[in-house]
Each structure stands twice: as C-alpha cells, then as structure tokens.
Design a protein around this motif. Structure first.
Motif, PDB file in Angstrom:
ATOM      1  N   ILE A   1       0.306   5.439 -18.661  1.00  0.00           N
ATOM      2  CA  ILE A   1      -1.106   5.982 -18.225  1.00  0.00           C
ATOM      3  C   ILE A   1      -1.571   5.779 -16.918  1.00  0.00           C
ATOM      4  O   ILE A   1      -1.676   4.325 -16.813  1.00  0.00           O
ATOM      5  N   TYR A   2      -1.663   6.429 -16.169  1.00  0.00           N
ATOM      6  CA  TYR A   2      -2.261   6.505 -14.630  1.00  0.00           C
ATOM      7  C   TYR A   2      -3.542   6.743 -14.654  1.00  0.00           C
ATOM      8  O   TYR A   2      -4.121   7.864 -15.178  1.00  0.00           O
ATOM      9  N   GLU A   3      -4.648   5.633 -14.053  1.00  0.00           N
ATOM     10  CA  GLU A   3      -5.973   6.111 -13.820  1.00  0.00           C
ATOM     11  C   GLU A   3      -6.304   6.377 -12.302  1.00  0.00           C
ATOM     12  O   GLU A   3      -7.538   6.564 -11.847  1.00  0.00           O
ATOM     13  N   GLU A   4      -5.284   6.128 -11.582  1.00  0.00           N
ATOM     14  CA  GLU A   4      -5.387   6.232 -10.216  1.00  0.00           C
ATOM     15  C   GLU A   4      -4.516   7.321  -9.580  1.00  0.00           C
ATOM     16  O   GLU A   4      -3.595   7.606 -10.305  1.00  0.00           O
ATOM     17  N   GLU A   5      -4.627   7.986  -8.515  1.00  0.00           N
ATOM     18  CA  GLU A   5      -3.813   8.761  -7.753  1.00  0.00           C
ATOM     19  C   GLU A   5      -2.186   8.317  -7.928  1.00  0.00           C
ATOM     20  O   GLU A   5      -2.103   7.189  -7.502  1.00  0.00           O
ATOM     21  N   ILE A   6      -1.584   9.133  -8.394  1.00  0.00           N
ATOM     22  CA  ILE A   6      -0.178   9.089  -8.499  1.00  0.00           C
ATOM     23  C   ILE A   6       0.605   9.295  -6.925  1.00  0.00           C
ATOM     24  O   ILE A   6       0.275  10.417  -6.548  1.00  0.00           O
TER      25      ILE A   6
ATOM     26  N   VAL B   1      -5.303  10.398 -15.828  1.00  0.00           N
ATOM     27  CA  VAL B   1      -6.870  10.479 -16.123  1.00  0.00           C
ATOM     28  C   VAL B   1      -7.599  10.675 -14.892  1.00  0.00           C
ATOM     29  O   VAL B   1      -7.838   9.653 -14.040  1.00  0.00           O
ATOM     30  N   LYS B   2      -8.136  11.943 -14.463  1.00  0.00           N
ATOM     31  CA  LYS B   2      -8.922  12.226 -13.580  1.00  0.00           C
ATOM     32  C   LYS B   2     -10.379  12.389 -14.036  1.00  0.00           C
ATOM     33  O   LYS B   2     -10.828  13.150 -14.831  1.00  0.00           O
ATOM     34  N   LEU B   3     -11.240  11.378 -13.336  1.00  0.00           N
ATOM     35  CA  LEU B   3     -12.722  11.551 -13.534  1.00  0.00           C
ATOM     36  C   LEU B   3     -13.351  12.307 -12.624  1.00  0.00           C
ATOM     37  O   LEU B   3     -13.111  12.138 -11.596  1.00  0.00           O
TER      38      LEU B   3
ATOM     39  N   HIS C   1     -19.902  12.904 -17.884  1.00  0.00           N
ATOM     40  CA  HIS C   1     -18.736  12.350 -17.488  1.00  0.00           C
ATOM     41  C   HIS C   1     -17.708  13.424 -18.092  1.00  0.00           C
ATOM     42  O   HIS C   1     -17.569  13.508 -19.154  1.00  0.00           O
ATOM     43  N   THR C   2     -16.989  13.976 -17.085  1.00  0.00           N
ATOM     44  CA  THR C   2     -16.068  14.934 -17.281  1.00  0.00           C
ATOM     45  C   THR C   2     -14.659  14.622 -16.886  1.00  0.00           C
ATOM     46  O   THR C   2     -14.633  14.044 -15.726  1.00  0.00           O
ATOM     47  N   PHE C   3     -13.731  14.775 -17.836  1.00  0.00           N
ATOM     48  CA  PHE C   3     -12.275  14.127 -17.392  1.00  0.00           C
ATOM     49  C   PHE C   3     -11.199  15.296 -17.550  1.00  0.00           C
ATOM     50  O   PHE C   3     -11.553  16.396 -18.535  1.00  0.00           O
ATOM     51  N   ASP C   4     -10.400  15.375 -16.654  1.00  0.00           N
ATOM     52  CA  ASP C   4      -9.269  15.896 -16.572  1.00  0.00           C
ATOM     53  C   ASP C   4      -8.005  15.335 -16.923  1.00  0.00           C
ATOM     54  O   ASP C   4      -7.553  14.625 -16.208  1.00  0.00           O
TER      55      ASP C   4
END
Length: 141
Positions: A24-29, A40-42, A59-62
C-alpha cells in the motif's frame, strides 16, 4: 478532533487488513511498483461552515489497485472492487463511506469513496467582565 491523517490512516488500515499481501502506497509512486498494490490518493479536502462552531468536512479518496497478473486482470479488479464496497463502508472513527463507485482505466482499478462528517471547533474562552459601572439618568417630561 479528527484530522486528515486520521481518515487516511483509517483507509490504509482497512486495506492492509483486507489485502495483507498487497503493498500500500500513500505517496506518489516514483518507480519500482510492486504488484499487487494499492495507491491511496486523497483529493483536496474541503470544509464548509454550517452554523456557529459546526463545520462539514469532505475527504474524498481515489484508491488505485494494480493487479498482479494481466491475465484475467479485469475479473480480479472487479472482485477487489466488490470487497472495497464492503470494507471501506466504515473505517475507524467510525466514519461512514459514501458516494462509492469504481471504474477501470488503462488496466488500473479506480475506487472512489468519500468520508464526509461534521466537526465542531473548540469553544473560545473570552475574558469575563470583571465589573460594570452604570451611569445614567431619567429625564422628566
């Protein structure tokens, strides 16, 4: 008080519990993507004032899903989407997911979910009045 990071952590926790073998990545790959994985893109967080100290926060996520195999990838992505509808309905807090939908674009699953809730700003303490001196008179007709 709920913060943006609390909501983001709740989404990531649910993903890691449901899909333990996925990265799981929460920052730009940048490079070196290890599949299967989630990104996870906020989207920009928004807040509207409602009344007094009460606000509505959005709070909307893609949530992107990159499948392991290209063979039967669409079937895999639709199966993952079905699970996401269930597991992202409630995250820690508890916060309820809404406006859920998904699509597959260029071999990547995009799962959209919003966590909208009310927040209350703390009451400000104003100095209390110490004394009051009243001066005046009554005018006779």
């Amino acid at each position: 008080m709920v913060t943006v990071n609390n909501v983001l952590d709740g989404v990531i926790l649910k993903l890691s519990q449901t899909f333990p073998v996925a990265t799981i990545y929460e920052e730009e790959i940048k490079q070196g993507l290890i599949e299967p994985c989630f990104f996870v893109k906020l989207f920009p967080v928004a807040q509207d004032k409602e009344f007094g100290r009460r606000y509505k926060r959005y709070h909307t996520f893609d949530v992107h899903y990159f499948p392991l195999s290209k063979d039967s990838a669409n079937e895999d992505m639709h199966n993952v989407a079905e699970k996401l509808y269930d597991v992202l309905e409630w995250i820690s807090g508890p916060h309820h997911g809404s406006k859920m939908n998904h699509e597959i674009v260029d071999g990547v699953l995009h799962f959209f979910v919003s966590y909208d809730f009310h927040v209350m700003r703390p009451k400000q303490d104003y100095p209390k009045m110490q004394t009051l001196t009243k001066e005046g008179f009554i005018k006779n007709g």
